[in-house]
Design an enzyme around this catalytic site. Structure first.
Site, PDB file in Angstrom:
ATOM      1  N   TYR A   1       0.815  -1.112  -0.132  1.00 43.90           N
ATOM      2  CA  TYR A   1       0.061  -0.106   0.035  1.00 43.90           C
ATOM      3  C   TYR A   1       0.711   1.182   0.010  1.00 43.90           C
ATOM      4  O   TYR A   1       0.901   2.132  -0.984  1.00 43.90           O
ATOM      5  CB  TYR A   1      -0.840  -0.258   1.076  1.00 43.90           C
ATOM      6  CG  TYR A   1      -1.766   1.153   1.438  1.00 43.90           C
ATOM      7  CD1 TYR A   1      -2.529   2.052   0.419  1.00 43.90           C
ATOM      8  CD2 TYR A   1      -1.758   1.965   2.828  1.00 43.90           C
ATOM      9  CE1 TYR A   1      -3.164   2.926   0.556  1.00 43.90           C
ATOM     10  CE2 TYR A   1      -2.406   2.934   2.863  1.00 43.90           C
ATOM     11  CZ  TYR A   1      -3.171   3.535   1.809  1.00 43.90           C
ATOM     12  OH  TYR A   1      -3.944   4.711   2.178  1.00 43.90           O
TER      13      TYR A   1
ATOM     14  N   SER B   1       7.979  -9.782  -2.135  1.00 47.28           N
ATOM     15  CA  SER B   1       7.670 -11.243  -2.173  1.00 47.28           C
ATOM     16  C   SER B   1       6.309 -11.477  -2.706  1.00 47.28           C
ATOM     17  O   SER B   1       6.004 -12.681  -3.140  1.00 47.28           O
ATOM     18  CB  SER B   1       7.878 -11.826  -0.937  1.00 47.28           C
ATOM     19  OG  SER B   1       6.656 -11.380   0.066  1.00 47.28           O
TER      20      SER B   1
ATOM     21  N   ALA C   1       7.813  -5.233   5.484  1.00 48.10           N
ATOM     22  CA  ALA C   1       7.667  -5.752   7.059  1.00 48.10           C
ATOM     23  C   ALA C   1       6.470  -6.342   7.349  1.00 48.10           C
ATOM     24  O   ALA C   1       5.424  -5.807   6.508  1.00 48.10           O
ATOM     25  CB  ALA C   1       7.989  -4.422   7.656  1.00 48.10           C
TER      26      ALA C   1
ATOM     27  N   SER D   1       3.233  -6.147  10.156  1.00 49.63           N
ATOM     28  CA  SER D   1       2.902  -4.823  10.445  1.00 49.63           C
ATOM     29  C   SER D   1       1.500  -5.091  11.550  1.00 49.63           C
ATOM     30  O   SER D   1       0.818  -3.775  11.556  1.00 49.63           O
ATOM     31  CB  SER D   1       2.400  -3.705   9.540  1.00 49.63           C
ATOM     32  OG  SER D   1       1.702  -3.934   8.415  1.00 49.63           O
TER      33      SER D   1
ATOM     34  N   THR E   1       7.044   3.558  12.710  1.00 48.60           N
ATOM     35  CA  THR E   1       5.695   3.484  12.954  1.00 48.60           C
ATOM     36  C   THR E   1       5.472   4.170  14.296  1.00 48.60           C
ATOM     37  O   THR E   1       6.551   4.554  15.020  1.00 48.60           O
ATOM     38  CB  THR E   1       5.194   1.959  13.468  1.00 48.60           C
ATOM     39  OG1 THR E   1       3.821   1.966  13.844  1.00 48.60           O
ATOM     40  CG2 THR E   1       6.223   1.555  14.297  1.00 48.60           C
TER      41      THR E   1
ATOM     42  N   TYR F   1       5.497  -5.641  17.478  1.00 48.08           N
ATOM     43  CA  TYR F   1       5.546  -5.018  16.301  1.00 48.08           C
ATOM     44  C   TYR F   1       6.358  -3.562  16.662  1.00 48.08           C
ATOM     45  O   TYR F   1       7.214  -3.270  15.952  1.00 48.08           O
ATOM     46  CB  TYR F   1       4.169  -4.612  15.645  1.00 48.08           C
ATOM     47  CG  TYR F   1       4.115  -3.687  14.759  1.00 48.08           C
ATOM     48  CD1 TYR F   1       4.893  -3.838  13.448  1.00 48.08           C
ATOM     49  CD2 TYR F   1       3.625  -2.440  14.661  1.00 48.08           C
ATOM     50  CE1 TYR F   1       5.113  -2.941  12.395  1.00 48.08           C
ATOM     51  CE2 TYR F   1       3.531  -1.312  13.632  1.00 48.08           C
ATOM     52  CZ  TYR F   1       4.341  -1.742  12.643  1.00 48.08           C
ATOM     53  OH  TYR F   1       4.429  -0.732  11.601  1.00 48.08           O
TER      54      TYR F   1
ATOM     55  N   LEU G   1      -9.505   1.275  10.015  1.00 48.55           N
ATOM     56  CA  LEU G   1     -10.717   1.816  10.037  1.00 48.55           C
ATOM     57  C   LEU G   1     -11.285   2.290   8.905  1.00 48.55           C
ATOM     58  O   LEU G   1     -12.526   2.113   8.563  1.00 48.55           O
ATOM     59  CB  LEU G   1     -10.820   3.033  11.275  1.00 48.55           C
ATOM     60  CG  LEU G   1     -12.072   3.827  11.275  1.00 48.55           C
ATOM     61  CD1 LEU G   1     -12.949   2.875  11.862  1.00 48.55           C
ATOM     62  CD2 LEU G   1     -11.909   4.775  12.489  1.00 48.55           C
TER      63      LEU G   1
ATOM     64  N   GLY H   1      -5.987  -1.480  26.322  1.00 45.79           N
ATOM     65  CA  GLY H   1      -4.977  -0.801  25.750  1.00 45.79           C
ATOM     66  C   GLY H   1      -5.124   0.260  24.786  1.00 45.79           C
ATOM     67  O   GLY H   1      -4.159   1.049  24.268  1.00 45.79           O
TER      68      GLY H   1
END
Length: 336
Positions: free
Chosen positions: A12, A33, A76, A78, A118, A142, A191, A284
């Protein structure tokens, strides 16, 4: 003319960066990949090499096959929830592959390296908006894997002079305004695309997790940055590394939007209601996560051009409405 290697360039964010590089006249080689990326997401004009980043021989062959002016690294794992179930996999792939790529870059003499990092580095922050001085206390494997990767790059700079830029972005969203690229994950955890899928009948109704937060409408507030603006930020820090030192930046809107505000924006774009239900908070989840982008603006001149929530949601909806099957549908059309 410069040439860059983009790992994860069929994904993306990576594909939008590839498009931005090509549009300014650079040459691009994509290493992906295709486990999470899509062949159809690689913009025309880029060279695609299908291979595993963890295969050192493949990486060395790619770096030996072209002369690169820099590397932009997006490949990566994620998913936060998955990282808590499979922490060793996340540490192995995200840390090991990043530093293996950095080591190969040093050997090949490619001394500019941009890492897709991130906001998960910050865990549950003490201050809002979150700037670069905030303590990095990740609460997921992560987030911790990205922190380890950033620290490894700091060592690579000190020992070998590999200049790196790490962009800690919060929620990349939206789609190419020209309709050429969009967001297509499986599973989808974000979302905005989930709200778009719900209103288009492509996914289940949304669940709003928590309506009793200390926010104006009671739902959690998150920071969204348009993927095209994010691409511009990557190009700016890539160029900054030509003559400047390694750098770290938070990238976001600086304001944020609540879950109900996102739903309302999707309803405006679609012209009909988003089906959703109300649920309890998730453990959390903080009430507000918003980035400060002041340092990025000050040091690179970056300014979001598609900063409004309606810009972000509108482009996301437009791409998905035209591509109901995502890149799978595009692949079928090409085959036909």
């Amino acid at each position: 003319m410069a040439r860059y290697l983009v790992t994860g360039g069929a994904g993306y964010v990576g594909s939008h960066i590839v498009l931005a590089l090509l549009e300014r006249g650079d040459e691009v080689v994509v290493l992906d990949s295709l486990r999470q990326g899509h062949r159809g997401a690689v913009p025309p004009g880029a060279e695609l090499v299908v291979g595993e980043l963890g295969n050192r021989k493949t990486v060395e062959e790619v770096l030996a096959g072209w002369r690169f002016d820099g590397i932009l690294h997006f490949a990566a794992l994620s998913l936060v929830g998955e990282s808590m179930r499979e922490p060793l996999r996340y540490i192995t792939e995200n840390v090991g592959n990043t530093l293996g790529l950095a080591e190969a870059a040093v050997r090949a003499g490619v001394m500019r390296f941009v890492l897709s990092s991130t906001a998960a580095l910050f865990g549950l922050p003490d201050r809002i908006p979150i700037d670069e001085t905030e303590a990095m206390k990740p609460v997921s494997a992560y987030g911790d894997s990205k922190l380890m990767a950033e620290r490894g790059l700091e060592w690579a700079d000190g020992a070998h002079g590999l200049r790196s830029a790490c962009l800690r972005y919060f929620n990349a969203a939206g789609a190419d305004p020209g309709g050429r690229l969009g967001e297509d994950h499986d599973p989808e955890t974000h979302l905005i695309p989930n709200a778009v899928n719900a209103v288009l009948g492509l996914g289940p109704p949304l669940t709003v997790f928590g309506t009793d937060y200390d926010t104006p409408d009671g739902t959690a507030i998150r920071d969204y940055v348009h993927v095209t603006d994010l691409a511009d930020a990557h190009l700016r820090v890539l160029d900054k590394l030509k003559d400047g030192p390694s750098c770290r930046y938070n990238v976001g809107s600086g304001t944020g939007a609540s879950v109900l505000e996102v739903i309302a924006a999707v309803e405006r774009a679609a012209g009909k209601p988003v089906p959703y239900s109300l649920g309890p908070r998730r453990a959390g989840d903080p009430a507000v996560l918003v980035a400060s982008n002041a340092k990025l603006r000050r040091e690179t001149g970056w300014e979001p051009k598609l900063g409004s929530l309606d810009d972000i949601v509108g482009t996301a909806y437009a791409w998905r409405a035209r591509n109901l099957k995502g890149y799978r549908g595009l692949a079928a059309e090409t085959a036909a």
